[in-house]
Design a protein around this motif. Structure first.
Motif, mmCIF file in Angstrom:
data_model
loop_
_atom_site.group_PDB
_atom_site.id
_atom_site.type_symbol
_atom_site.label_atom_id
_atom_site.label_comp_id
_atom_site.label_asym_id
_atom_site.label_seq_id
_atom_site.Cartn_x
_atom_site.Cartn_y
_atom_site.Cartn_z
ATOM 1 N N ILE A 6 -41.713 -10.820 33.835
ATOM 2 C CA ILE A 6 -41.563 -9.551 33.160
ATOM 3 C C ILE A 6 -40.643 -9.821 31.787
ATOM 4 C CG2 ILE A 6 -40.749 -7.158 33.247
ATOM 5 C CD1 ILE A 6 -43.008 -7.980 35.255
ATOM 6 N N GLY A 7 -41.375 -9.106 30.894
ATOM 7 C CA GLY A 7 -40.493 -9.416 29.326
ATOM 8 C C GLY A 7 -40.305 -7.856 28.825
ATOM 9 N N ILE A 8 -38.801 -7.739 28.574
ATOM 10 C CA ILE A 8 -38.293 -6.441 28.213
ATOM 11 C C ILE A 8 -37.830 -6.658 26.671
ATOM 12 C CG2 ILE A 8 -36.576 -4.631 28.739
ATOM 13 C CD1 ILE A 8 -36.585 -5.720 31.704
ATOM 14 N N ILE A 9 -38.362 -5.858 25.910
ATOM 15 C CA ILE A 9 -38.020 -5.505 24.689
ATOM 16 C C ILE A 9 -37.331 -4.548 24.506
ATOM 17 C CG2 ILE A 9 -38.639 -5.337 22.094
ATOM 18 C CD1 ILE A 9 -41.385 -6.858 23.027
ATOM 19 N N GLY A 10 -35.850 -5.045 24.320
ATOM 20 C CA GLY A 10 -34.751 -3.855 24.151
ATOM 21 C C GLY A 10 -33.802 -4.310 25.028
ATOM 22 N N ALA A 11 -32.381 -4.376 24.594
ATOM 23 C CA ALA A 11 -31.398 -4.748 25.660
ATOM 24 C C ALA A 11 -30.331 -3.668 25.627
ATOM 25 C CB ALA A 11 -30.749 -6.141 24.836
ATOM 26 N N ALA A 25 -36.219 -7.469 42.325
ATOM 27 C CA ALA A 25 -37.504 -7.428 43.148
ATOM 28 C C ALA A 25 -38.091 -8.743 43.196
ATOM 29 C CB ALA A 25 -38.599 -6.317 42.359
ATOM 30 N N GLY A 26 -37.433 -9.653 42.531
ATOM 31 C CA GLY A 26 -37.755 -11.145 42.566
ATOM 32 C C GLY A 26 -38.747 -11.606 41.277
ATOM 33 N N TYR A 27 -38.595 -10.793 40.321
ATOM 34 C CA TYR A 27 -39.314 -11.284 38.991
ATOM 35 C C TYR A 27 -38.550 -12.144 38.178
ATOM 36 C CZ TYR A 27 -42.713 -7.450 40.161
ATOM 37 O OH TYR A 27 -43.263 -6.703 40.721
ATOM 38 N N GLU A 28 -39.137 -13.151 37.378
ATOM 39 C CA GLU A 28 -38.640 -13.681 36.227
ATOM 40 C C GLU A 28 -38.536 -12.779 35.067
ATOM 41 O OE1 GLU A 28 -39.916 -17.713 35.333
ATOM 42 O OE2 GLU A 28 -40.305 -16.947 33.571
ATOM 43 N N VAL A 29 -37.207 -12.636 34.782
ATOM 44 C CA VAL A 29 -37.064 -11.520 33.441
ATOM 45 C C VAL A 29 -36.625 -12.103 32.238
ATOM 46 C CG1 VAL A 29 -35.890 -9.321 32.863
ATOM 47 C CG2 VAL A 29 -36.370 -9.940 35.343
ATOM 48 N N ARG A 30 -37.267 -11.786 31.064
ATOM 49 C CA ARG A 30 -36.821 -12.368 29.788
ATOM 50 C C ARG A 30 -36.280 -10.736 28.990
ATOM 51 N NH1 ARG A 30 -39.796 -16.365 31.275
ATOM 52 N NH2 ARG A 30 -39.481 -18.453 30.243
ATOM 53 N N VAL A 60 -42.899 -12.664 24.661
ATOM 54 C CA VAL A 60 -44.508 -12.452 24.840
ATOM 55 C C VAL A 60 -45.109 -13.492 25.312
ATOM 56 C CG1 VAL A 60 -46.442 -11.675 23.506
ATOM 57 C CG2 VAL A 60 -44.125 -10.573 22.936
ATOM 58 N N ALA A 61 -44.895 -14.578 24.895
ATOM 59 C CA ALA A 61 -45.783 -15.862 25.467
ATOM 60 C C ALA A 61 -45.473 -16.012 26.697
ATOM 61 C CB ALA A 61 -45.411 -16.966 24.347
ATOM 62 N N ASN A 62 -44.380 -15.695 27.296
ATOM 63 C CA ASN A 62 -44.052 -16.287 28.651
ATOM 64 C C ASN A 62 -43.783 -15.096 29.757
ATOM 65 O OD1 ASN A 62 -43.408 -19.304 28.430
ATOM 66 N ND2 ASN A 62 -42.239 -18.415 26.678
ATOM 67 N N SER A 63 -44.594 -13.969 29.369
ATOM 68 C CA SER A 63 -44.454 -12.752 30.211
ATOM 69 C C SER A 63 -45.832 -12.140 30.578
ATOM 70 C CB SER A 63 -43.815 -11.744 29.696
ATOM 71 O OG SER A 63 -42.167 -12.095 29.424
ATOM 72 N N ILE A 67 -42.457 -4.738 28.571
ATOM 73 C CA ILE A 67 -41.925 -3.318 28.658
ATOM 74 C C ILE A 67 -41.275 -2.964 27.418
ATOM 75 C CG2 ILE A 67 -40.419 -1.652 29.751
ATOM 76 C CD1 ILE A 67 -40.641 -3.394 32.380
ATOM 77 N N LEU A 68 -41.674 -1.983 26.669
ATOM 78 C CA LEU A 68 -40.860 -1.623 25.312
ATOM 79 C C LEU A 68 -39.645 -0.635 25.874
ATOM 80 C CD1 LEU A 68 -43.983 -0.935 22.989
ATOM 81 C CD2 LEU A 68 -42.343 -2.952 23.223
ATOM 82 N N ALA A 69 -38.716 -1.039 25.712
ATOM 83 C CA ALA A 69 -37.351 -0.272 26.083
ATOM 84 C C ALA A 69 -36.464 -0.147 24.837
ATOM 85 C CB ALA A 69 -36.526 -0.805 27.320
ATOM 86 N N ILE A 70 -37.153 0.271 23.733
ATOM 87 C CA ILE A 70 -36.233 0.391 22.393
ATOM 88 C C ILE A 70 -36.464 1.767 21.787
ATOM 89 C CG2 ILE A 70 -36.450 -2.097 21.876
ATOM 90 C CD1 ILE A 70 -39.143 -0.928 20.001
ATOM 91 N N PRO A 71 -35.572 2.371 20.882
ATOM 92 C CA PRO A 71 -35.710 3.629 20.332
ATOM 93 C C PRO A 71 -37.282 3.762 19.928
ATOM 94 C CG PRO A 71 -33.680 2.573 19.758
ATOM 95 C CD PRO A 71 -34.396 1.572 20.404
ATOM 96 N N LEU A 72 -37.849 4.930 20.007
ATOM 97 C CA LEU A 72 -39.188 5.286 19.678
ATOM 98 C C LEU A 72 -39.409 4.987 18.251
ATOM 99 C CD1 LEU A 72 -42.029 6.129 20.461
ATOM 100 C CD2 LEU A 72 -41.121 8.381 19.935
ATOM 101 N N SER A 73 -38.310 5.367 17.255
ATOM 102 C CA SER A 73 -38.704 5.333 15.793
ATOM 103 C C SER A 73 -38.711 3.545 15.506
ATOM 104 C CB SER A 73 -37.152 5.950 15.213
ATOM 105 O OG SER A 73 -35.964 5.310 15.583
ATOM 106 N N ARG A 74 -38.357 2.774 16.399
ATOM 107 C CA ARG A 74 -38.238 1.266 15.945
ATOM 108 C C ARG A 74 -39.779 0.749 16.481
ATOM 109 N NH1 ARG A 74 -32.122 -0.084 17.584
ATOM 110 N NH2 ARG A 74 -31.275 1.659 16.068
ATOM 111 N N TYR A 75 -40.462 1.292 17.206
ATOM 112 C CA TYR A 75 -41.803 0.314 17.609
ATOM 113 C C TYR A 75 -42.581 -0.206 16.598
ATOM 114 C CZ TYR A 75 -45.342 4.181 16.917
ATOM 115 O OH TYR A 75 -46.220 5.168 16.448
ATOM 116 N N LYS A 76 -42.535 0.293 15.463
ATOM 117 C CA LYS A 76 -43.341 -0.168 14.371
ATOM 118 C C LYS A 76 -42.731 -1.459 13.637
ATOM 119 C CE LYS A 76 -46.401 3.898 13.084
ATOM 120 N NZ LYS A 76 -46.635 4.890 12.377
ATOM 121 N N ASN A 77 -41.374 -1.760 13.978
ATOM 122 C CA ASN A 77 -40.913 -2.976 13.703
ATOM 123 C C ASN A 77 -41.685 -4.184 14.275
ATOM 124 O OD1 ASN A 77 -39.198 -1.271 12.053
ATOM 125 N ND2 ASN A 77 -37.181 -1.691 13.540
#
Length: 226
Positions: A6-11, A25-30, A60-63, A67-77
């Motif tokens: 699982i890859g999560i964009i947004g810290a 849940a047992g996933y590898e997480v980036r 992205v290459a390893n997920s 999951i996009l977990a960033i402010p909505l105004s930044r998705y076009k970044n």
């Protein structure tokens, strides 16, 4: 396809909570974020040890699921090319305190997730994890079959993708309520009866059943008929 990575964009708060649930849940997480990898790693090591801090391209290459977990105004970044052919969960919402003036972020004629899908036109967008507060997500995840297990709304235009994400939601500790129309995501956005609600599946379904009696119900139909 069973997800393993699982890859999560947004810290931020939501990203960190989802990372913790995924690790449990047992996933590898980036996780990637707007700061340097070194800075993000310090946060991750403290709050979600076991997750991997990295940059967007490596994530992205390893997920298997992004999951996009960033402010909505930044998705076009984020470049649409980066997420090409990827299954992407939109866990975002417009929120004036972080996103500013709505008209500067969203067009008025469709829902936020539809606009996210239009931007990432070569990706598959599924909307979920956006109507329950991060504290509830963190505190109320339960094993399948547990009494009073909370429920999350899952919707998108690709039924196979929605079903895959629904299985993921189940593994994260919540009963998925599935729809197959991305426009229905409006039911979970700020101002709707579902936004901020922590409900069981039967309670959530009851709200959905009565939704067409609300002003938001009219907006859903308008979005579907556009």
């Amino acid at each position: 396809m069973a997800f393993k990575r699982i890859g999560i964009i947004g810290a931020g708060k939501v990203g960190i909570v989802l990372a913790g649930l995924a690790l449990n849940a047992g996933y590898e997480v980036r996780i990637s974020g707007s700061g340097s990898v070194k800075k993000i790693a310090l946060t991750i090591d403290t709050l979600v040890p076991g997750a991997i801090a990295t940059e967007n391209a490596d994530l992205v290459a390893n997920s298997d699921l992004i999951i996009l977990a960033i402010p909505l105004s930044r998705y076009k970044n984020i470049s649409p090319e980066l997420l090409k052919d990827k299954l992407v969960v939109d866990a975002m919402n417009y929120w004036w305190e972080t996103d500013g003036i709505r008209e500067e972020v969203l067009a008025p004629d469709s829902t936020s997730s539809e606009q996210v899908q239009e931007y990432f036109k070569d990706s598959t967008i599924v909307k979920t994890f956006n109507h329950m507060g991060y504290h509830n997500l963190q505190e109320e995840a339960k094993p399948k079959g547990a009494p009073n297990r909370k429920s999350l709304f899952v919707t998108g235009d690709n039924p196979e993708a929605v079903d895959q994400v629904a299985e993921f939601v189940d593994s994260m500790g919540f009963d998925p309520i599935v729809h197959y129309n991305l426009a229905d995501g409006i039911m979970t956005e700020p101002g709707s009866p579902l936004f901020g609600a922590s409900l069981t599946a039967s309670e959530l379904n009851e709200v959905i059943k009565n939704f067409d009696q609300t002003e938001f119900g009219k907006q859903i139909e308008a979005a579907k008929d556009k």
